[in-house]
Write an enzyme that holds these catalytic residues in place. Structure first.
Site, PDB file in Angstrom:
ATOM      1  N   MET A  85       0.836  -1.202   0.000  1.00 40.66           N
ATOM      2  CA  MET A  85       0.000   0.000   0.000  1.00 40.66           C
ATOM      3  C   MET A  85       0.872   1.254   0.000  1.00 40.66           C
ATOM      4  O   MET A  85       0.377   2.361   0.237  1.00 40.66           O
ATOM      5  CB  MET A  85      -0.940  -0.006   1.210  1.00 40.66           C
ATOM      6  N   LEU A 106       6.710   3.335   1.515  1.00 33.79           N
ATOM      7  CA  LEU A 106       7.619   2.201   1.685  1.00 33.79           C
ATOM      8  C   LEU A 106       8.642   2.432   2.792  1.00 33.79           C
ATOM      9  O   LEU A 106       9.109   3.553   2.995  1.00 33.79           O
ATOM     10  CB  LEU A 106       8.345   1.931   0.360  1.00 33.79           C
ATOM     11  N   HIS A 107       8.975   1.353   3.475  1.00 29.09           N
ATOM     12  CA  HIS A 107      10.001   1.365   4.523  1.00 29.09           C
ATOM     13  C   HIS A 107      10.876   0.129   4.341  1.00 29.09           C
ATOM     14  O   HIS A 107      10.665  -0.654   3.401  1.00 29.09           O
ATOM     15  CB  HIS A 107       9.343   1.420   5.904  1.00 29.09           C
ATOM     16  N   GLU A 108      11.817  -0.055   5.262  1.00 33.38           N
ATOM     17  CA  GLU A 108      12.782  -1.162   5.137  1.00 33.38           C
ATOM     18  C   GLU A 108      12.099  -2.525   5.046  1.00 33.38           C
ATOM     19  O   GLU A 108      12.638  -3.438   4.424  1.00 33.38           O
ATOM     20  CB  GLU A 108      13.749  -1.159   6.326  1.00 33.38           C
ATOM     21  N   GLY A 109      10.944  -2.673   5.675  1.00 33.57           N
ATOM     22  CA  GLY A 109      10.222  -3.947   5.590  1.00 33.57           C
ATOM     23  C   GLY A 109       9.856  -4.242   4.139  1.00 33.57           C
ATOM     24  O   GLY A 109      10.132  -5.327   3.614  1.00 33.57           O
ATOM     25  N   HIS A 110       9.263  -3.238   3.476  1.00 29.95           N
ATOM     26  CA  HIS A 110       8.903  -3.410   2.064  1.00 29.95           C
ATOM     27  C   HIS A 110      10.156  -3.679   1.215  1.00 29.95           C
ATOM     28  O   HIS A 110      10.138  -4.522   0.322  1.00 29.95           O
ATOM     29  CB  HIS A 110       8.227  -2.151   1.521  1.00 29.95           C
ATOM     30  N   LYS A 150       5.043  -9.875   8.942  1.00 28.82           N
ATOM     31  CA  LYS A 150       4.478  -8.812   9.797  1.00 28.82           C
ATOM     32  C   LYS A 150       2.954  -8.958   9.850  1.00 28.82           C
ATOM     33  O   LYS A 150       2.329  -8.782  10.876  1.00 28.82           O
ATOM     34  CB  LYS A 150       4.887  -7.456   9.223  1.00 28.82           C
ATOM     35  N   SER A 205       4.007   1.308   7.956  1.00 30.73           N
ATOM     36  CA  SER A 205       3.691   2.640   7.436  1.00 30.73           C
ATOM     37  C   SER A 205       2.911   3.426   8.485  1.00 30.73           C
ATOM     38  O   SER A 205       3.008   4.646   8.560  1.00 30.73           O
ATOM     39  CB  SER A 205       2.860   2.525   6.157  1.00 30.73           C
TER      40      SER A 205
HETATM   41  P1  AMP Z   1       1.494  -2.891   3.481  1.00 30.10           P
HETATM   42  O1  AMP Z   1       2.042  -1.865   2.559  1.00 30.10           O
HETATM   43  O2  AMP Z   1       1.561  -2.492   4.927  1.00 30.10           O
HETATM   44  O3  AMP Z   1       0.153  -3.420   3.064  1.00 30.10           O
HETATM   45  O4  AMP Z   1       2.473  -4.136   3.389  1.00 30.10           O
HETATM   46  C1  AMP Z   1       2.823  -4.694   2.156  1.00 30.10           C
HETATM   47  C2  AMP Z   1       3.630  -5.946   2.390  1.00 30.10           C
HETATM   48  O5  AMP Z   1       4.779  -5.624   3.155  1.00 30.10           O
HETATM   49  C3  AMP Z   1       2.874  -7.014   3.177  1.00 30.10           C
HETATM   50  O6  AMP Z   1       3.212  -8.302   2.675  1.00 30.10           O
HETATM   51  C4  AMP Z   1       3.409  -6.830   4.575  1.00 30.10           C
HETATM   52  O7  AMP Z   1       3.349  -7.990   5.361  1.00 30.10           O
HETATM   53  C5  AMP Z   1       4.836  -6.451   4.291  1.00 30.10           C
HETATM   54  N1  AMP Z   1       5.414  -5.738   5.420  1.00 30.10           N
HETATM   55  C6  AMP Z   1       4.972  -4.592   5.995  1.00 30.10           C
HETATM   56  N2  AMP Z   1       5.733  -4.268   7.059  1.00 30.10           N
HETATM   57  C7  AMP Z   1       6.662  -5.245   7.164  1.00 30.10           C
HETATM   58  C8  AMP Z   1       7.731  -5.522   8.083  1.00 30.10           C
HETATM   59  N3  AMP Z   1       7.982  -4.716   9.098  1.00 30.10           N
HETATM   60  N4  AMP Z   1       8.473  -6.624   7.878  1.00 30.10           N
HETATM   61  C9  AMP Z   1       8.206  -7.467   6.849  1.00 30.10           C
HETATM   62  N5  AMP Z   1       7.224  -7.270   5.959  1.00 30.10           N
HETATM   63  C10 AMP Z   1       6.458  -6.187   6.120  1.00 30.10           C
END
Ligand code: AMP
Length: 286
Positions: A30, A33-37, A149, A186
């Site tokens: 969504m 973006l951060h380090e997880g993405h 996550k 995010s």
């Molecule tokens: P989002 O943009 O929050 O919908 O997340 C998109 C994808 O990134 C999903 O598969 C989340 O599980 C993954 N994601 C978000 N935050 C993290 C994180 N801290 N560590 C690992 N994956 C993450």
């Protein structure tokens, strides 16, 4: 990097890559973006020839009182990060391009999505499954990366792919944390400096439970109790759940013996945060 906004353009690009014999890995997000993405994008890179990242704040997975309108967005920054990561195509459709005005088909997972977040966000996983299936079809992806996550989301998507025979490989990615333990999200942007300190109670509680588990604790209420203690110590505004779940069913586990998921959702200020640890009770190799 190609920036595509139309579903037809993404499908045409993906078809051209497939025709050339290339494999495609999708990373649905969504944005903001951060380090997880970024870790998901790097994992995608290692798993295929072409990487497609989607950035779409999917309205159908937000309830009427949730944060759809104020969800953080910064497309220019996201695009720059994707460029730096060598992403091949960034898909950034508008809601109108993804959903016809008379859209009427949904994917509903009816078991794993009933507990944890699904109990508090009744239409959430219907929206997630529907948009992910659409993204799978549009990107013609061989694989898609999902972060642990959102552990329930990962399990629900794996179930959808299994039950509907979707020809795609789901690639789980480790949860990425800040140095002090806070799970990257995010939504952390919503936290004030003080709230950010209080938010550490989630990971602190989970780590304490993990240590207790490693020391032999298997009782669900003892493990969840450690997380609750930390949340209560910082006076979390609301605890949606702290649950030890069987990983295959996402129903409460009678014991942490086996494969379980310890998951928490709580409000710090007005921000709803989720976090989890997977607990694995596999006997040590002889
Ligand atoms: P989002 O943009 O929050 O919908 O997340 C998109 C994808 O990134 C999903 O598969 C989340 O599980 C993954 N994601 C978000 N935050 C993290 C994180 N801290 N560590 C690992 N994956 C993450």
């Amino acid at each position: 990097m190609k920036i595509l906004t139309s579903p037809a353009d993404l499908q045409a690009q993906a078809a051209a890559w497939k025709k050339a014999g290339e494999t495609i890995i999708l990373v649905p997000t969504m944005g903001y973006l951060h380090e997880g993405h970024l870790s998901l994008i790097r994992l995608a890179r290692r798993n295929g020839d072409r990487v497609v990242v989607s950035i779409f704040v999917n309205p159908t997975q937000f309830g009427p009182t949730e944060d759809l309108d104020k969800y953080p967005r910064d497309f220019q920054r996201d695009a720059e990060l994707c460029r730096q990561e060598g992403v091949d195509a960034l898909f950034h459709p508008s809601p109108g391009e993804m959903y016809a005005p008379d859209f009427s088909c949904w994917v509903q997972e009816e078991s794993l999505s009933q507990t944890l977040c699904g109990a508090f966000r009744p239409i959430h996983f219907r929206g997630v499954c529907t948009v992910c299936l659409k993204l799978f079809h549009l990107s013609l992806a061989d694989g898609a990366v999902f972060g642990k996550k959102d552990a329930q989301q990962l399990l629900v998507i794996q179930r959808m792919v299994r039950d509907l025979n979707v020809p795609i490989r789901i690639i789980p990615a480790p949860l990425v944390r800040e140095e002090d333990g806070l799970a990257r999200s995010s939504r952390n942007k919503y936290l004030s400096a003080q709230e950010r300190v209080r938010a550490l109670a989630l990971s602190r509680g989970l780590f304490r439970a993990q240590e207790a588990f490693q020391a032999g604790e298997r009782r669900p209420e003892a493990l969840t109790g450690l997380v609750r203690q930390e949340l209560e110590a910082v006076q979390a505004e609301k605890i949606d759940y702290v649950e030890l779940m069987d990983r295959d069913t996402l129903r409460p586990a009678g014991s942490a013996a086996g494969h379980t998921l310890l998951a928490v959702a709580a409000y710090i200020g007005k921000t709803r945060l989720i976090d989890n640890v997977f607990l694995d009770d596999t006997p040590a190799c002889p």
